[in-house]
Design a protein around this motif. Structure first.
Motif, PDB file in Angstrom:
ATOM      1  N   VAL A  84       0.981  -1.275   0.238  1.00  0.00           N
ATOM      2  CA  VAL A  84      -0.225   0.001   0.008  1.00  0.00           C
ATOM      3  C   VAL A  84       0.821   1.336   0.018  1.00  0.00           C
ATOM      4  CG1 VAL A  84      -1.681   1.549   1.271  1.00  0.00           C
ATOM      5  CG2 VAL A  84      -1.959  -0.992   1.077  1.00  0.00           C
ATOM      6  N   PHE A  85       0.785   1.873  -1.040  1.00  0.00           N
ATOM      7  CA  PHE A  85       1.542   3.150  -1.324  1.00  0.00           C
ATOM      8  C   PHE A  85       0.690   4.455  -0.941  1.00  0.00           C
ATOM      9  CE2 PHE A  85       3.589   6.228  -4.686  1.00  0.00           C
ATOM     10  CZ  PHE A  85       4.571   6.816  -3.561  1.00  0.00           C
ATOM     11  N   ALA A  86       0.852   4.906   0.331  1.00  0.00           N
ATOM     12  CA  ALA A  86       0.326   6.245   0.841  1.00  0.00           C
ATOM     13  C   ALA A  86       0.928   7.349   0.156  1.00  0.00           C
ATOM     14  CB  ALA A  86       0.186   6.283   2.153  1.00  0.00           C
ATOM     15  N   ALA A  87       0.329   7.888  -0.885  1.00  0.00           N
ATOM     16  CA  ALA A  87       0.905   9.008  -1.597  1.00  0.00           C
ATOM     17  C   ALA A  87      -0.087   9.963  -1.309  1.00  0.00           C
ATOM     18  CB  ALA A  87       0.851   8.755  -3.082  1.00  0.00           C
ATOM     19  N   ALA A  88      -0.051  10.585  -0.116  1.00  0.00           N
ATOM     20  CA  ALA A  88      -0.982  11.668   0.485  1.00  0.00           C
ATOM     21  C   ALA A  88      -0.442  12.607   1.542  1.00  0.00           C
ATOM     22  CB  ALA A  88      -2.300  10.784   1.057  1.00  0.00           C
ATOM     23  N   VAL A  96      -4.549   6.340   7.213  1.00  0.00           N
ATOM     24  CA  VAL A  96      -4.338   5.342   6.486  1.00  0.00           C
ATOM     25  C   VAL A  96      -3.566   4.342   7.158  1.00  0.00           C
ATOM     26  CG1 VAL A  96      -3.884   4.053   4.385  1.00  0.00           C
ATOM     27  CG2 VAL A  96      -5.200   6.193   4.340  1.00  0.00           C
ATOM     28  N   PHE A  97      -2.479   4.650   7.615  1.00  0.00           N
ATOM     29  CA  PHE A  97      -1.533   3.486   8.097  1.00  0.00           C
ATOM     30  C   PHE A  97      -2.141   2.990   9.423  1.00  0.00           C
ATOM     31  CE2 PHE A  97       2.649   4.841   5.882  1.00  0.00           C
ATOM     32  CZ  PHE A  97       2.292   4.321   4.921  1.00  0.00           C
ATOM     33  N   ALA A  98      -2.514   4.004  10.486  1.00  0.00           N
ATOM     34  CA  ALA A  98      -3.073   3.868  11.483  1.00  0.00           C
ATOM     35  C   ALA A  98      -4.065   2.761  11.471  1.00  0.00           C
ATOM     36  CB  ALA A  98      -3.510   4.977  12.577  1.00  0.00           C
ATOM     37  N   LYS A  99      -4.918   2.975  10.440  1.00  0.00           N
ATOM     38  CA  LYS A  99      -6.281   2.093  10.693  1.00  0.00           C
ATOM     39  C   LYS A  99      -5.809   0.595  10.041  1.00  0.00           C
ATOM     40  CE  LYS A  99     -10.730   1.960   8.028  1.00  0.00           C
ATOM     41  NZ  LYS A  99     -10.573   0.505   7.596  1.00  0.00           N
ATOM     42  N   LEU A 100      -4.894   0.451   8.944  1.00  0.00           N
ATOM     43  CA  LEU A 100      -4.494  -0.698   8.570  1.00  0.00           C
ATOM     44  C   LEU A 100      -3.671  -1.441   9.579  1.00  0.00           C
ATOM     45  CD1 LEU A 100      -3.418   0.127   4.942  1.00  0.00           C
ATOM     46  CD2 LEU A 100      -5.580  -1.100   5.704  1.00  0.00           C
ATOM     47  N   ALA A 111       0.081  -6.709   3.592  1.00  0.00           N
ATOM     48  CA  ALA A 111       0.843  -5.601   3.023  1.00  0.00           C
ATOM     49  C   ALA A 111       1.849  -4.777   3.634  1.00  0.00           C
ATOM     50  CB  ALA A 111      -0.536  -4.885   2.533  1.00  0.00           C
ATOM     51  N   ALA A 112       2.788  -4.474   2.732  1.00  0.00           N
ATOM     52  CA  ALA A 112       3.776  -3.391   3.457  1.00  0.00           C
ATOM     53  C   ALA A 112       3.238  -2.040   3.224  1.00  0.00           C
ATOM     54  CB  ALA A 112       5.028  -3.585   2.545  1.00  0.00           C
ATOM     55  N   LEU A 113       3.629  -1.131   4.254  1.00  0.00           N
ATOM     56  CA  LEU A 113       3.089   0.148   4.188  1.00  0.00           C
ATOM     57  C   LEU A 113       4.041   1.157   3.647  1.00  0.00           C
ATOM     58  CD1 LEU A 113       0.873  -0.022   7.527  1.00  0.00           C
ATOM     59  CD2 LEU A 113       0.454  -0.457   5.261  1.00  0.00           C
ATOM     60  N   VAL A 114       3.899   2.118   2.584  1.00  0.00           N
ATOM     61  CA  VAL A 114       5.139   2.867   2.140  1.00  0.00           C
ATOM     62  C   VAL A 114       4.662   4.122   1.940  1.00  0.00           C
ATOM     63  CG1 VAL A 114       6.718   2.935   0.281  1.00  0.00           C
ATOM     64  CG2 VAL A 114       6.162   0.639   0.968  1.00  0.00           C
ATOM     65  N   TRP A 129       7.870  13.860   8.353  1.00  0.00           N
ATOM     66  CA  TRP A 129       8.603  12.504   8.796  1.00  0.00           C
ATOM     67  C   TRP A 129       7.564  12.086   9.714  1.00  0.00           C
ATOM     68  CZ3 TRP A 129      11.495   8.729   7.610  1.00  0.00           C
ATOM     69  CH2 TRP A 129      11.920   7.723   8.757  1.00  0.00           C
ATOM     70  N   ARG A 130       7.203  12.569  10.684  1.00  0.00           N
ATOM     71  CA  ARG A 130       6.172  12.521  11.657  1.00  0.00           C
ATOM     72  C   ARG A 130       5.136  11.638  11.367  1.00  0.00           C
ATOM     73  NH1 ARG A 130       5.901  17.056  14.178  1.00  0.00           N
ATOM     74  NH2 ARG A 130       3.571  17.452  13.768  1.00  0.00           N
ATOM     75  N   PHE A 131       4.373  12.201  10.416  1.00  0.00           N
ATOM     76  CA  PHE A 131       3.195  11.512   9.962  1.00  0.00           C
ATOM     77  C   PHE A 131       3.406  10.207   9.388  1.00  0.00           C
ATOM     78  CE2 PHE A 131       1.718  16.323   9.794  1.00  0.00           C
ATOM     79  CZ  PHE A 131       0.529  15.921  10.734  1.00  0.00           C
ATOM     80  N   ARG A 132       4.452  10.002   8.611  1.00  0.00           N
ATOM     81  CA  ARG A 132       4.839   8.525   7.894  1.00  0.00           C
ATOM     82  C   ARG A 132       5.681   7.888   8.685  1.00  0.00           C
ATOM     83  NH1 ARG A 132       4.470  13.522   5.285  1.00  0.00           N
ATOM     84  NH2 ARG A 132       3.024  13.623   3.470  1.00  0.00           N
ATOM     85  N   ARG A 133       6.096   7.889   9.870  1.00  0.00           N
ATOM     86  CA  ARG A 133       7.387   7.202  10.406  1.00  0.00           C
ATOM     87  C   ARG A 133       6.878   5.821  10.822  1.00  0.00           C
ATOM     88  NH1 ARG A 133       8.212   9.480  16.444  1.00  0.00           N
ATOM     89  NH2 ARG A 133       6.043  10.146  16.841  1.00  0.00           N
ATOM     90  N   MET A 134       5.272   5.553  11.128  1.00  0.00           N
ATOM     91  CA  MET A 134       4.906   4.266  11.193  1.00  0.00           C
ATOM     92  C   MET A 134       5.091   3.273  10.166  1.00  0.00           C
ATOM     93  SD  MET A 134       0.763   4.610  11.806  1.00  0.00           S
ATOM     94  CE  MET A 134       1.067   6.413  12.603  1.00  0.00           C
ATOM     95  N   GLY A 135       5.175   3.638   9.075  1.00  0.00           N
ATOM     96  CA  GLY A 135       5.304   2.996   7.883  1.00  0.00           C
ATOM     97  C   GLY A 135       6.417   1.858   7.747  1.00  0.00           C
ATOM     98  N   ASP A 136       6.690   0.904   6.731  1.00  0.00           N
ATOM     99  CA  ASP A 136       7.754   0.308   6.845  1.00  0.00           C
ATOM    100  C   ASP A 136       8.927   0.792   6.102  1.00  0.00           C
ATOM    101  OD1 ASP A 136       6.337  -2.330   7.883  1.00  0.00           O
ATOM    102  OD2 ASP A 136       5.051  -2.280   6.119  1.00  0.00           O
TER     103      ASP A 136
END
Length: 409
Positions: A84-88, A96-100, A111-114, A129-136
């Motif tokens: 799942v590529f969160a381009a947002a 999105v990441f938190a929900k998944l 699914a990997a989270l990118v 960075w802070r919003f996206r750091r929980m991804g893989d």
């Protein structure tokens, strides 16, 4: 599973015009060996039909009816993806990441989270960075960006997303672009919503463009807008350039026919004979990629607030007076290599495919530190992001109708 027959599946989730372009071009660059899909999450930033057409142009998604889904519909089953590529925008990525992550706990995920940022992401910001750091993994597009975000990742005490170096997918040259020969026949100013900030500064640009048109009557002068006044953009625009131009015309400060305004794809204006003028737009990279002259305006400063420090040492810096005289310089090769014009190799696609395979085999585990990031006590900020992604369909429809009316005025 026979890994020789493995066909990875990736779904990009976008929410605005610039992120939709990032989603489509990134997936296009992966090639047809991937099963690729793009969806839009329902937010107030959802792009108009014209913006969707411009963002998808030249990609496999051109002409497609891009699906618009509420956040509640985004789960592993509906996405059916290995990646799942969160381009947002940041709050949407976090939602999105938190929900998944929350739905699986610490069990293996399918699914990997990118995620990534569109265009130039230098210098790295702690907020982005802070919003996206929980991804893989987190995608950057230059060696300079990689060093910056690696430093942010090193500050994490436990979970550290992998920083993956790709190349901006809309850049076509394999290495150094070859400059085009011939006279300048058009000057294109790439407008931005965020910079410069002040009304007087933005009017100064328009006045300089008007003067450039008067001094060079054989040259077409174009303001390339991301959106018309009133249309949605990734960032809010306090003083739209088209509105300011109308005011200047009414005051008799400029000649109405001296400057044209254009929307849609940048491809339509970055043609042979064009030269690009900008404060800090990623369009500068698109122009360099085509071998076109570029000038980065420094009249309002070369600093982080103008988002243009990445161009320090580029050889492209100049002033509005330089633009009026069509004075452009070639880019510095050392700067090109360090900033976005490295050679595109197979490493990025291979790394992404490795994440996809691990997800398909049930080997992608969620760490406790990732779940801790989901549970961060930032309730007020999280509520704001939820409001972005829980927009009812009737409200969204009304907003889109209003935008179309404003755009036609």
């Amino acid at each position: 599973m026979n890994t020789a027959d493995f066909r990875p599946r990736i779904v990009a989730v976008a929410d605005s015009d610039s992120y939709l372009k990032l989603a489509c071009t990134t997936l296009a660059a992966l090639g047809p060996d991937w099963d690729r899909r793009v969806v839009l999450v329902r937010t107030p930033l959802v792009p108009t039909d014209e913006q969707i057409g411009a963002a998808t142009l030249g990609t496999p998604f051109a002409g497609d009816d891009i699906e618009v889904l509420p956040l509640s519909a985004l789960d592993y089953g509906s996405l059916n993806a290995d990646v799942v590529f969160a381009a947002a925008t940041g709050p949407v990525v976090k939602d999105v990441f938190a929900k998944l992550l929350r739905t699986r706990g610490n069990r293996p995920r399918p699914a990997a989270l990118v995620s990534a940022l569109p265009g130039v992401a230098y210098p790295a910001t702690a907020k982005g960075w802070r919003f996206r750091r929980m991804g893989d993994a987190f995608i950057v597009h230059s060696h300079a960006e990689a060093r910056e975000f690696d430093q942010l990742a090193e500050r994490e005490t436990e979970h550290r997303p992998e920083v993956m170096v790709s190349k901006l997918p809309f850049l076509r040259t394999a290495g150094f672009p070859q400059p085009q020969e011939g006279p300048i026949t058009s000057v294109v100013f790439a407008a931005q919503a965020k910079v410069p900030v002040q009304r007087e500064e933005r009017e100064a640009i328009l006045l300089a463009l008007d003067k450039a048109a008067r001094l060079n009557p054989a040259v077409r002068v174009v303001v390339k807008l991301r959106a018309r006044a009133g249309e949605p953009q990734t960032h809010a625009e306090a003083f739209p350039f088209d509105t300011l131009w109308e005011d200047l015309v009414a005051r008799g400060a400029v000649g109405e026919s001296h400057v044209d305004f254009a929307t849609g794809s940048m491809d339509a204006v970055l043609v042979p004979g064009a030269a690009l003028l900008t404060v800090s737009s990623t369009a500068a990279l698109e122009a360099i990629d085509r071998g076109l002259p570029v000038l980065v305006i420094t009249d309002f400063g070369l600093n982080e607030s103008m988002l243009n420090t990445v161009f320090r040492g580029s050889g492209l810096l100049g002033t509005l007076e330089d633009a009026q005289g069509l004075q452009f310089s070639p880019p510095n090769r050392a700067w090109l290599r360090e900033n976005y014009f490295h050679r595109r190799g197979p490493e990025f696609a291979s790394s992404l495919e490795s994440y996809a395979l691990r997800a398909r085999l049930g080997q992608l585990e969620t760490s406790e530190s990732q779940l801790a990031l989901v549970r961060e006590p930032a309730l007020r900020k999280r509520l704001r992001s939820r409001l972005r992604t829980r927009l009812p369909r009737p409200v969204l429809t009304a907003l889109r109708r209003l935008r179309r009316r404003l755009a036609s005025l």
